[in-house]
Design an enzyme around this catalytic site. Structure first.
Site, short mmCIF file in Angstrom:
data_model
loop_
_atom_site.label_atom_id
_atom_site.label_comp_id
_atom_site.label_asym_id
_atom_site.label_seq_id
_atom_site.Cartn_x
_atom_site.Cartn_y
_atom_site.Cartn_z
N HIS A 228 -18.45 3.76 -12.06
CA HIS A 228 -17.11 3.52 -12.61
C HIS A 228 -16.53 4.84 -13.07
O HIS A 228 -17.26 5.71 -13.57
CB HIS A 228 -17.18 2.53 -13.78
CG HIS A 228 -15.87 1.95 -14.17
ND1 HIS A 228 -15.00 2.61 -15.00
CD2 HIS A 228 -15.28 0.78 -13.84
CE1 HIS A 228 -13.92 1.86 -15.17
NE2 HIS A 228 -14.07 0.74 -14.48
N ASP B 117 -17.57 -5.63 -10.92
CA ASP B 117 -17.43 -6.25 -9.61
C ASP B 117 -18.76 -6.61 -8.97
O ASP B 117 -18.77 -7.31 -7.94
CB ASP B 117 -16.67 -5.29 -8.67
CG ASP B 117 -15.28 -4.96 -9.20
OD1 ASP B 117 -14.56 -5.88 -9.57
OD2 ASP B 117 -14.94 -3.76 -9.25
#
EC number: 2.3.3.16
Length: 377
Positions: free
Chosen positions: A258, A313
């Site tokens: 991320h 996700d």
């Protein structure tokens, strides 16, 4: 003008009182409330009120919000027709863009700073209708408007799937909506801010956000992560697949890493817990959950020392799949939730900090060149 920040990394484009992230410690808060507490004790409707009005609602305020949502599910028939005129194999986010753009074209008298928050609630309700009917169109089912209920998540699931969802399914959908509601200013929110900074209308700003969300490096990441599980097929294949596709071919492990978090994404932990419960009643989903767990172990083993961990996700797709949604709907479900964050940010920006967003580019092309007529070249 001598410094270029590629990807606008660490460039601050607004101040906000909406969302706080500590990427080193794995902290996410909405208006000061920790994401874990909001998921454990709250609801998506409470989160809507919190993000738009700055505080948690009391009983009367919450009931009024729910009434407003229930009143606003209807959309003009032309909007539904626009979605259904498109082929069934059209991209889900593309269909959603068609719907929001159609609503923008019909919202002729929009003006900023006139009941912005009430307008946002109406848009959030209508997004439920759009996403449900994008799914129904792609599945070959007739249009259906969400019906009034005591839960936004329940109304959405019932309209989408044509069945009464279980309390467990409603709870999972509600929590997923909270988890994806906002995340400061990623690409889609930035796109919405750029559009709104021109004083374009809210629906057009949402359409801009959807265009940015569509990419596999943003909203499409959950779909790409789940496609890995589909490709692996069986838990016994995980290690060989990882060695070949990730280590040998140096492909990206989707659902890992991320831009902000350098530790385990707090949302991923919650999605993992939600998935572990839901998959017990869905054998296919359970198989993919077990594959994901094994893949997570390998990913952490090889990448944790680089600050690369599962992001939101990685497990969210398993939750959506267990609820009855195919892979092609994962990004649209992300959009259903993130509409709240987009609206909260553009309202905050236009009402409090408005200035046209107009960055510059550093020119590195040739110096002045003499124009040569065509017949002399």
């Amino acid at each position: 003008m001598s410094v270029v920040s590629k990807g606008l990394e660490n460039v601050v484009i607004k101040v906000t009182s909406l969302t706080y992230i500590d990427g080193e410690k794995g902290i996410l808060r909405y208006r000061g409330y920790d994401i874990n507490d909001l998921v454990k004790f709250g609801s998506y409707e409470e989160t809507i009120y919190l993000m738009l009005y700055g505080k948690l609602p009391n009983i009367k305020e919450l009931e009024k919000l729910k009434e407003k949502l229930n009143e606003e599910y209807e959309v003009p028939q032309e909007v539904i027709d626009a979605i259904y005129l498109m082929p069934r194999d059209a991209d889900a986010i593309g269909l959603l863009e068609v719907g929001t753009a159609a609503l923008a074209s019909l919202d002729k008298n929009f003006k900023w700073k006139e009941n912005d928050k009430e307008k946002a609630i109406s848009i959030i309700a209508k997004m439920s209708t759009l996403v449900a009917n994008v799914f129904r169109r792609k599945e070959g089912n007739k249009p259906r408007i969400p019906e009034s209920s005591d839960s936004y998540a329940k109304s959405f699931l019932a309209a989408s799937l044509s069945k009464e969802p279980t309390p467990e399914e409603v709870n999972a959908m509600d929590k997923a909506l909270i988890l994806y509601a906002d995340h400061e200013v990623p690409a889609s929110t930035t796109a919405a801010l750029v559009a709104s900074s021109t004083l374009s209308d809210m629906y057009s700003s949402i359409t801009a956000a959807l265009a940015a969300l569509k990419g596999p490096l943003h909203g499409g990441a959950a779909e790409e992560a789940f496609k890995q599980f589909l490709e692996i097929k069986e838990i016994n294949n995980v290690e060989n697949w990882f060695n070949e596709k990730i280590l040998n071919q140096k492909n990206r492990l989707m659902g890992f890493g991320h831009r902000v978090y350098k530790t385990y994404d707090p949302r991923a932990k919650i999605f993992k817990n939600l998935a572990s419960t839901l998959v017990e009643k869905n054998s296919d989903a359970k198989k993919y959950f077990e594959i994901a767990q094994k893949l997570e172990e390998l990913g952490i083993k090889y990448f944790a020392n680089k600050g690369i961990y599962p992001n939101t996700d990685f497990y969210s797709g398993i939750v959506f799949y267990a609820l009855g949604f195919p892979v092609y709907m994962f990004t649209a479900l992300f959009a259903l939730s993130r509409t709240l964050g987009w609206l909260a940010h553009i309202i905050e920006y236009v009402e409090e900090q408005h200035r046209l967003i107009r960055p510059r580019a550093l020119y590195v092309g040739p110096e002045y060149r003499q124009y040569v007529p065509l017949n002399q070249r």
